[in-house]
Design a protein around this motif. Structure first.
Motif, PDB file in Angstrom:
ATOM      1  N   THR A  20       0.932  -1.240   0.105  1.00 43.32           N
ATOM      2  CA  THR A  20       0.214   0.046  -0.060  1.00 43.32           C
ATOM      3  C   THR A  20       0.812   1.290   0.011  1.00 43.32           C
ATOM      4  OG1 THR A  20      -0.178  -0.173   2.579  1.00 43.32           O
ATOM      5  CG2 THR A  20      -1.870  -1.141   1.170  1.00 43.32           C
ATOM      6  N   THR A  21       2.008   1.243   0.726  1.00 45.90           N
ATOM      7  CA  THR A  21       2.926   2.355   0.726  1.00 45.90           C
ATOM      8  C   THR A  21       3.409   2.616  -0.650  1.00 45.90           C
ATOM      9  OG1 THR A  21       3.471   1.794   3.169  1.00 45.90           O
ATOM     10  CG2 THR A  21       4.920   3.389   1.642  1.00 45.90           C
ATOM     11  N   THR A  22       3.900   1.808  -1.307  1.00 48.67           N
ATOM     12  CA  THR A  22       4.516   1.771  -2.829  1.00 48.67           C
ATOM     13  C   THR A  22       3.237   2.331  -3.588  1.00 48.67           C
ATOM     14  OG1 THR A  22       4.149  -0.536  -3.251  1.00 48.67           O
ATOM     15  CG2 THR A  22       6.344   0.224  -2.499  1.00 48.67           C
ATOM     16  N   ALA A  23       2.227   1.914  -3.483  1.00 52.38           N
ATOM     17  CA  ALA A  23       1.189   2.237  -4.376  1.00 52.38           C
ATOM     18  C   ALA A  23       0.820   3.722  -4.295  1.00 52.38           C
ATOM     19  CB  ALA A  23      -0.164   1.414  -4.096  1.00 52.38           C
ATOM     20  N   LYS A 138      10.558   9.268  -5.470  1.00 51.29           N
ATOM     21  CA  LYS A 138      11.206   8.277  -6.328  1.00 51.29           C
ATOM     22  C   LYS A 138      11.990   7.303  -5.747  1.00 51.29           C
ATOM     23  CE  LYS A 138      13.241   8.010 -11.016  1.00 51.29           C
ATOM     24  NZ  LYS A 138      14.729   7.198 -10.495  1.00 51.29           N
ATOM     25  N   GLU A 139      13.075   8.123  -4.920  1.00 50.41           N
ATOM     26  CA  GLU A 139      14.219   7.205  -4.334  1.00 50.41           C
ATOM     27  C   GLU A 139      13.550   6.740  -3.220  1.00 50.41           C
ATOM     28  OE1 GLU A 139      16.788   6.848  -5.673  1.00 50.41           O
ATOM     29  OE2 GLU A 139      16.701   8.522  -7.447  1.00 50.41           O
ATOM     30  N   LEU A 140      12.536   7.123  -2.346  1.00 57.57           N
ATOM     31  CA  LEU A 140      12.137   6.561  -1.120  1.00 57.57           C
ATOM     32  C   LEU A 140      11.429   5.376  -1.501  1.00 57.57           C
ATOM     33  CD1 LEU A 140      11.306   6.610   1.833  1.00 57.57           C
ATOM     34  CD2 LEU A 140       9.333   8.074   1.467  1.00 57.57           C
ATOM     35  N   LYS A 141      10.646   5.345  -2.532  1.00 56.80           N
ATOM     36  CA  LYS A 141       9.998   4.030  -3.044  1.00 56.80           C
ATOM     37  C   LYS A 141      10.925   3.063  -3.548  1.00 56.80           C
ATOM     38  CE  LYS A 141       7.971   3.707  -7.434  1.00 56.80           C
ATOM     39  NZ  LYS A 141       7.137   3.733  -8.528  1.00 56.80           N
ATOM     40  N   SER A 142      12.078   3.330  -3.933  1.00 57.16           N
ATOM     41  CA  SER A 142      13.241   2.271  -4.141  1.00 57.16           C
ATOM     42  C   SER A 142      13.526   1.533  -3.037  1.00 57.16           C
ATOM     43  CB  SER A 142      14.329   2.706  -5.154  1.00 57.16           C
ATOM     44  OG  SER A 142      13.996   3.508  -6.121  1.00 57.16           O
ATOM     45  N   LEU A 143      13.711   2.318  -1.895  1.00 56.93           N
ATOM     46  CA  LEU A 143      14.128   1.727  -0.749  1.00 56.93           C
ATOM     47  C   LEU A 143      12.997   1.049  -0.064  1.00 56.93           C
ATOM     48  CD1 LEU A 143      16.271   1.762   1.562  1.00 56.93           C
ATOM     49  CD2 LEU A 143      15.386   3.682   2.623  1.00 56.93           C
ATOM     50  N   VAL A 144      11.640   1.574  -0.068  1.00 57.30           N
ATOM     51  CA  VAL A 144      10.516   0.656   0.304  1.00 57.30           C
ATOM     52  C   VAL A 144      10.326  -0.471  -0.228  1.00 57.30           C
ATOM     53  CG1 VAL A 144       8.051   0.757   0.738  1.00 57.30           C
ATOM     54  CG2 VAL A 144       9.447   2.748   1.196  1.00 57.30           C
TER      55      VAL A 144
END
Length: 384
Positions: A20-23, A138-144
């Motif tokens: 859900t966070t990545t979405a 964008k970068e945060l999503k990669s880490l998540v």
């Protein structure tokens, strides 16, 4: 057995929350990217925002909200990065960090862009803020997406990176840098951002001016009608040499022509006129920075003067001029008098228009810049 079941439940809960966070981040990414590139989007507002929550944030300073959200994301990223590489693996702790991000900082950084209304803060500031915030998400999503969902911490290869890409430690550093860019924008302010951009445009103009000055000092040493044929034959002969480099070939073919000594098309006369007025144009940029941008009232303004609108009209001209002058230089290098005249007319018309748009101060009718701009306009119209 009971503890094992609880651990399994925690991992399952983590999987759902990561999804859900990545979405959510993906939706906000699309929203911010559409603003950053000035592209119409079906997503008119952050999906997490409601009209009531938006009205409560409209009075906030968008740069301050972005600053605070980026600061929180930076801190939570540090926690998250440590939790996914250090034993024992604790899904509940990771869940807590993600929930805090989803509840505050992630939608907050998108809301900051949403309330940065172009009519109040300029299109340039809105797009710049959107791009910086987009990079953070964008970068945060990669880490998540790198959070392990198998109940174990990341392996060394996933932590340190390798041929398959950067590891979680490097990804954390990239997020920090992106957050720092957003945080710095509050210190810079709208006026500081615009000053920085216009100074960059001016520096590019100065580069074009220096290139043209250097080229003007070069004289065609040989006016023989057969010179061009000789050059072609020279390159052809070099091609027979197995040791000639590609760069040498390109240098021979791409070197600009020089003004012939007899100058039948009066190229040098045009060049001298261009150099004088281009130098004046660089001074215009410096004057705009000093007398208009550094004197910019805090945005949004409470007066009836449409400050943001005036800026949005003139900034595209100031951004475009360095590229247009590059085209002028190209016309000179081709020794094409018709193209030179057309390109110069277009450039100096834009420079004249830019000075006209900023002729009046933000408040009142006349100031020191007004008088200077009138002299600039007289000089920019002169043919020599």
């Amino acid at each position: 057995m009971a503890s094992q079941n609880r651990a399994d439940d925690s991992v399952e809960a983590l999987k759902v929350l990561v999804q859900t966070t990545t979405a959510l981040i993906s939706q906000l990414e699309a929203f911010l990217h559409s603003i950053a590139v000035n592209k119409p989007s079906d997503t008119n507002a952050p999906p997490s925002s409601s009209s009531s929550s938006l009205s409560a944030t409209e009075a906030l300073d968008p740069l301050a909200l972005a600053h605070d959200s980026a600061t929180l994301i930076r801190a939570h990223t540090t926690k998250l990065s440590l939790l996914i590489i250090n034993e024992p693996f604790t899904p509940s702790a990771i869940i807590k960090v993600l929930r805090e991000l989803v509840a505050g900082a992630i939608p907050g950084i998108a809301t900051a862009v949403q309330i940065c209304d172009a009519d109040k803060y300029t299109v340039v500031a809105r797009q710049d803020l959107a791009w910086r915030c987009y990079r953070v998400l964008k970068e945060l999503k990669s880490l998540v997406e790198a959070i392990p969902l198998n109940g174990k911490v990341l392996a060394d290869a996933q932590k340190n990176g390798g041929q398959k890409g950067k590891g979680s430690i490097a990804a954390t550093g990239v997020i920090w840098a992106a957050c720092d860019d957003v945080i710095f924008l509050k210190k810079l302010g709208i006026a500081g951002l615009l000053v920085k951009k216009v100074e960059e445009y001016r520096d590019t103009l100065k580069d074009v001016l220096e290139e043209l000055k250097e080229w003007s000092e070069e004289v065609d040493e040989d006016d023989d009608d057969g010179e061009e044929q000789d050059e072609v034959e020279g390159v052809t002969n070099q091609l027979q040499n197995a040791h000639i480099s590609t760069q040498e070939m390109l240098d021979d073919l791409m070197n600009p022509q020089h003004i012939p000594r007899d100058d039948p098309d009066k190229i040098r006369e045009r060049l001298d006129s261009c150099l004088k007025r281009l130098r004046l144009t660089t001074l215009l940029y410096s004057a705009i920075v000093k007398r208009r941008l550094k004197a910019l009232p805090p945005l949004p303004t409470t007066t009836e003067t449409p400050v943001a609108q005036r800026l949005d009209e003139v900034l595209p001209l100031l951004k475009r001029l360095p590229h247009r002058f590059g085209e002028v230089a190209g016309s000179f290098y081709e020794l094409d008098p018709g193209a030179i005249d057309r390109a110069m007319d277009s450039c100096f018309f834009d420079a004249f228009a830019a000075s006209e748009m900023l002729m009046k101060p933000w408040e009142g009718q006349k100031d020191e810049f007004t008088e200077w701009a009138e002299k600039f306009q007289a000089g920019i119209k002169k043919p020599d």
